[in-house]
Write a protein that holds these residues in place. Structure first.
Motif, PDB file in Angstrom:
ATOM      1  N   VAL A  80     126.175 -16.101  85.868  1.00  0.00           N
ATOM      2  CA  VAL A  80     127.204 -16.538  85.289  1.00  0.00           C
ATOM      3  C   VAL A  80     127.779 -17.654  86.807  1.00  0.00           C
ATOM      4  CG1 VAL A  80     129.216 -14.960  86.973  1.00  0.00           C
ATOM      5  CG2 VAL A  80     128.134 -13.926  85.174  1.00  0.00           C
ATOM      6  N   ALA A  81     126.614 -17.478  88.127  1.00  0.00           N
ATOM      7  CA  ALA A  81     126.854 -18.498  89.278  1.00  0.00           C
ATOM      8  C   ALA A  81     126.706 -19.576  88.703  1.00  0.00           C
ATOM      9  CB  ALA A  81     125.552 -18.458  90.047  1.00  0.00           C
ATOM     10  N   ALA A  82     125.863 -19.900  87.523  1.00  0.00           N
ATOM     11  CA  ALA A  82     126.253 -21.382  87.224  1.00  0.00           C
ATOM     12  C   ALA A  82     127.947 -21.530  86.253  1.00  0.00           C
ATOM     13  CB  ALA A  82     125.764 -21.425  86.253  1.00  0.00           C
ATOM     14  N   ARG A  83     128.184 -20.319  86.072  1.00  0.00           N
ATOM     15  CA  ARG A  83     129.667 -20.816  85.196  1.00  0.00           C
ATOM     16  C   ARG A  83     130.226 -21.396  86.508  1.00  0.00           C
ATOM     17  NH1 ARG A  83     128.470 -16.480  81.098  1.00  0.00           N
ATOM     18  NH2 ARG A  83     127.427 -17.156  80.284  1.00  0.00           N
ATOM     19  N   CYS A  84     129.895 -20.554  87.383  1.00  0.00           N
ATOM     20  CA  CYS A  84     131.941 -19.988  88.520  1.00  0.00           C
ATOM     21  C   CYS A  84     130.693 -21.715  89.083  1.00  0.00           C
ATOM     22  CB  CYS A  84     131.188 -19.650  89.382  1.00  0.00           C
ATOM     23  SG  CYS A  84     131.392 -17.707  89.470  1.00  0.00           S
ATOM     24  N   TRP A  85     129.655 -22.583  89.655  1.00  0.00           N
ATOM     25  CA  TRP A  85     129.075 -23.670  90.212  1.00  0.00           C
ATOM     26  C   TRP A  85     130.303 -24.939  89.511  1.00  0.00           C
ATOM     27  CZ3 TRP A  85     128.706 -25.667  94.848  1.00  0.00           C
ATOM     28  CH2 TRP A  85     128.447 -26.896  94.991  1.00  0.00           C
ATOM     29  N   ASN A  86     130.034 -24.544  87.688  1.00  0.00           N
ATOM     30  CA  ASN A  86     130.612 -26.222  87.334  1.00  0.00           C
ATOM     31  C   ASN A  86     132.552 -25.722  87.246  1.00  0.00           C
ATOM     32  OD1 ASN A  86     128.386 -26.562  85.787  1.00  0.00           O
ATOM     33  ND2 ASN A  86     128.985 -25.314  84.143  1.00  0.00           N
ATOM     34  N   LEU A  87     132.540 -24.184  87.896  1.00  0.00           N
ATOM     35  CA  LEU A  87     133.938 -25.171  88.468  1.00  0.00           C
ATOM     36  C   LEU A  87     134.858 -25.304  89.370  1.00  0.00           C
ATOM     37  CD1 LEU A  87     135.550 -21.183  88.606  1.00  0.00           C
ATOM     38  CD2 LEU A  87     136.190 -22.768  86.577  1.00  0.00           C
ATOM     39  N   LEU A  88     133.675 -26.048  90.337  1.00  0.00           N
ATOM     40  CA  LEU A  88     133.815 -26.693  91.728  1.00  0.00           C
ATOM     41  C   LEU A  88     132.716 -27.902  90.983  1.00  0.00           C
ATOM     42  CD1 LEU A  88     132.463 -24.268  93.990  1.00  0.00           C
ATOM     43  CD2 LEU A  88     134.703 -25.151  93.767  1.00  0.00           C
ATOM     44  N   ASN A  89     132.112 -28.004  89.954  1.00  0.00           N
ATOM     45  CA  ASN A  89     131.142 -29.305  89.693  1.00  0.00           C
ATOM     46  C   ASN A  89     132.018 -30.144  89.157  1.00  0.00           C
ATOM     47  OD1 ASN A  89     129.035 -30.861  87.820  1.00  0.00           O
ATOM     48  ND2 ASN A  89     128.487 -31.212  89.714  1.00  0.00           N
ATOM     49  N   GLU A  90     132.658 -29.653  88.031  1.00  0.00           N
ATOM     50  CA  GLU A  90     133.545 -30.336  87.130  1.00  0.00           C
ATOM     51  C   GLU A  90     134.867 -31.487  87.350  1.00  0.00           C
ATOM     52  OE1 GLU A  90     132.356 -31.781  84.140  1.00  0.00           O
ATOM     53  OE2 GLU A  90     131.259 -30.523  83.698  1.00  0.00           O
ATOM     54  N   GLY A  91     134.664 -31.896  88.061  1.00  0.00           N
ATOM     55  CA  GLY A  91     136.235 -33.001  88.418  1.00  0.00           C
ATOM     56  C   GLY A  91     137.759 -31.806  87.974  1.00  0.00           C
ATOM     57  N   LYS A  92     138.380 -31.574  87.139  1.00  0.00           N
ATOM     58  CA  LYS A  92     139.341 -31.455  86.603  1.00  0.00           C
ATOM     59  C   LYS A  92     139.151 -30.104  87.067  1.00  0.00           C
ATOM     60  CE  LYS A  92     139.827 -34.025  81.755  1.00  0.00           C
ATOM     61  NZ  LYS A  92     139.766 -33.813  80.612  1.00  0.00           N
ATOM     62  N   PRO A  93     138.388 -28.959  86.905  1.00  0.00           N
ATOM     63  CA  PRO A  93     138.670 -27.386  87.547  1.00  0.00           C
ATOM     64  C   PRO A  93     139.068 -27.510  89.296  1.00  0.00           C
ATOM     65  CG  PRO A  93     137.033 -27.861  87.151  1.00  0.00           C
ATOM     66  CD  PRO A  93     138.072 -28.651  86.520  1.00  0.00           C
ATOM     67  N   PHE A  94     138.100 -28.939  89.607  1.00  0.00           N
ATOM     68  CA  PHE A  94     137.471 -28.750  90.821  1.00  0.00           C
ATOM     69  C   PHE A  94     139.088 -29.069  91.689  1.00  0.00           C
ATOM     70  CE2 PHE A  94     137.631 -31.511  94.597  1.00  0.00           C
ATOM     71  CZ  PHE A  94     136.603 -30.762  95.743  1.00  0.00           C
ATOM     72  N   THR A  95     139.760 -29.821  90.958  1.00  0.00           N
ATOM     73  CA  THR A  95     141.124 -30.843  91.900  1.00  0.00           C
ATOM     74  C   THR A  95     142.234 -30.007  92.393  1.00  0.00           C
ATOM     75  OG1 THR A  95     140.475 -33.009  90.493  1.00  0.00           O
ATOM     76  CG2 THR A  95     142.782 -32.331  91.428  1.00  0.00           C
ATOM     77  N   PRO A  96     142.291 -28.944  91.152  1.00  0.00           N
ATOM     78  CA  PRO A  96     143.486 -27.582  92.183  1.00  0.00           C
ATOM     79  C   PRO A  96     142.953 -26.620  92.810  1.00  0.00           C
ATOM     80  CG  PRO A  96     142.777 -27.398  89.215  1.00  0.00           C
ATOM     81  CD  PRO A  96     142.358 -28.757  89.488  1.00  0.00           C
ATOM     82  N   ILE A  97     141.263 -26.488  92.317  1.00  0.00           N
ATOM     83  CA  ILE A  97     141.361 -25.446  93.248  1.00  0.00           C
ATOM     84  C   ILE A  97     140.921 -25.775  94.874  1.00  0.00           C
ATOM     85  CG2 ILE A  97     138.418 -24.228  93.830  1.00  0.00           C
ATOM     86  CD1 ILE A  97     138.288 -24.119  90.378  1.00  0.00           C
TER      87      ILE A  97
END
Length: 486
Positions: free
Chosen positions: A10-27
């Motif tokens: 689960v943590a790996a999936r959550c980290w991908n939200l911050l690692n991948e550029g597309k979801p990171f920008t709005p976050i």
């Protein structure tokens, strides 16, 4: 070696939200704005105005989510920001400096130093190098400063502009904003239509249309060792006597091309289904809907009563599910590959799969945390060489190499910067790939361009299994010696 726990997956999936550029920008944009205006959240009227003004930003956020601006395309991202300044000339300098400072705190100190220290044991001084990697990184991840900064500066400036209009009661010129939005939309479309032209060409048709379905196995077993993130020319520079021996006494494909986008989960999904993201459904490491949509080589093997096993990191469960046996990636980077290979021996001894795939990750992690153009990266490739030799020697002593075909490859290369990979910058596109075994031509080099999607149908051919349903790759017949029938 421990398997990846449910928490780690689960943590790996959550980290991908911050690692991948597309979801990171709005976050990042939302988080930065809320922190900068944290006092506004204590007043309902002001908090509602903050929410109202955010609605005006959503259309541009959607555009930046839909369109990547990797490699040289990121240079054009300053143009919409300059156009905004020409039209409205309204900025909050404090907000801009705050956002830039927060961004470099996240990437350089939280990610590049704290995260990598806790996860793989890098030095507390890693920030002294990591800031340079962030500035040079060209891929569309959160660690690409030259792409992320112009994106979030425009988005935050727009949000602040409309927030100020709403709280002050000034009228908003919706027509002017609409014209600006249409400009950004057309601008992004034209760029991607005319300049986004470096994707590899897909194979037309399916493997079964060009190659006969396998009837008999050629090899008793096949073993694939994927040295994650091993950049091709750096591999040639590294001290790798055993891998060189395998390469020189087997068949090497000197122009083996990875897939697009060259993310680990995407590459593995393509390698072991024989097809592309368009069909298997995995488009990044951030997997929104779990599981591939097509058959894999594991499904093919089950049809003929054989077993395949993939031993890899937690991310790969998102696409390959129960065919993956996971290892924990939370381990010092000097120990992780040796621990992986010891566990690989145990899996071979206890489960004895017909196809065994092992992912080694220390080289990739070194590229991400320390860069690919430094000596540490070559040292990790040298370490992989020694561990592969030890593993193959053990397999030989156990009698498991008598009629076994061995594949050595990388899933993708790595670019300069934080070892970025995805959009095929220099160092990412072509990967080391060679095959060794009793049925493999010795000392042969194939220079014709090939694709990693050929791995699955070639494995099926060797193991006597039907091609995966959507496999498009070629069977790598150049490497396979044809035995004369008696």
């Amino acid at each position: 070696m421990k398997s990846a726990s449910k928490f780690e997956k689960v943590a790996a999936r959550c980290w991908n939200l911050l690692n991948e550029g597309k979801p990171f920008t709005p976050i990042f944009v939302v988080g930065t704005m809320l922190l900068f205006h944290i006092e506004a959240l204590t007043d309902w009227v002001t908090a509602f105005a903050l929410f109202q003004s955010f609605l005006y930003v959503i259309p541009v956020l959607v555009l930046y989510f839909l369109f990547d601006f990797p490699l040289f395309l990121r240079n054009y991202l300053w143009i919409p920001f300059v156009v905004y300044l020409i039209i409205w000339n309204d900025t909050n300098i404090g907000l801009l400096f705050f956002s830039i400072g927060l961004y470099f705190f996240f990437t350089v100190f939280f990610w590049g130093t704290l995260y990598y220290h806790l996860r793989i044991g890098t030095s507390w001084l890693n920030f002294t190098r990591f800031w340079k990697l962030v500035l040079k990184n060209s891929d569309s991840t959160s660690g690409n400063a030259q792409e992320q900064i112009p994106k979030f500066l425009l988005l935050l400036t727009l949000w602040e502009f409309f927030f100020g209009k709403i709280t002050s009661g000034d009228p908003i010129n919706l027509l002017l904003y609409l014209i600006f939005f249409i400009f950004v939309l057309v601008f992004a479309y034209i760029l991607h239509r005319n300049l986004f032209d470096w994707k590899p060409k897909m194979y037309n048709g399916y493997t079964r249309d060009y190659f006969p379905q396998p009837e008999n196995s050629i090899s008793d077993k096949a073993i694939v060792i994927v040295i994650d993130g091993m950049r091709k020319e750096r591999f040639y520079e590294a001290d790798t006597p055993f891998l060189d021996y395998l390469k020189d006494n087997g068949t090497e494909y000197t122009n083996m091309e990875t897939v697009y986008p060259a993310r680990t989960v995407v590459c593995f999904s393509s390698m072991f289904t024989g097809t592309y993201p368009l069909e298997h459904g995995i488009h990044s490491n951030m997997v929104w809907k779990l599981g591939i949509k097509v058959e894999s080589i594991f499904d093919s093997l089950r049809k003929v009563g054989k077993k395949g096993r993939l031993f890899g990191c937690a991310h790969l469960v998102d696409s390959m599910g129960s065919d993956v046996e996971t290892f924990t990636a939370v381990m010092h980077n000097d120990k992780v590959d040796s621990t992986i290979m010891e566990r690989a021996k145990k899996i071979m001894k206890e489960q004895d799969p017909d196809l065994f795939i092992v992912q080694m990750i220390a080289t990739d992690q070194t590229g991400h945390s320390r860069g690919v153009l430094y000596d540490e990266y070559l040292q990790k490739i040298n370490e992989a060489d020694r561990l592969v030799k030890d593993f193959v020697d053990w397999l030989t002593s156990e009698g498991k190499m008598d009629n076994t075909t061995l594949f050595i490859c990388a899933d993708h290369g790595q670019a300069d910067g934080i070892g970025g990979h995805g959009h095929l910058d220099e160092g990412e596109r072509f990967v080391p790939f060679f095959i060794h075994g009793p049925n493999i031509a010795k000392g042969k080099k194939v220079e014709e361009k090939q694709s990693l999607v050929s791995l699955a149908p070639t494995l099926a051919h060797l193991l006597g299994a039907p091609f995966p349903s959507h496999s498009r790759g070629k069977v790598l017949l150049d490497a396979i010696e044809q035995k004369d029938e008696i």
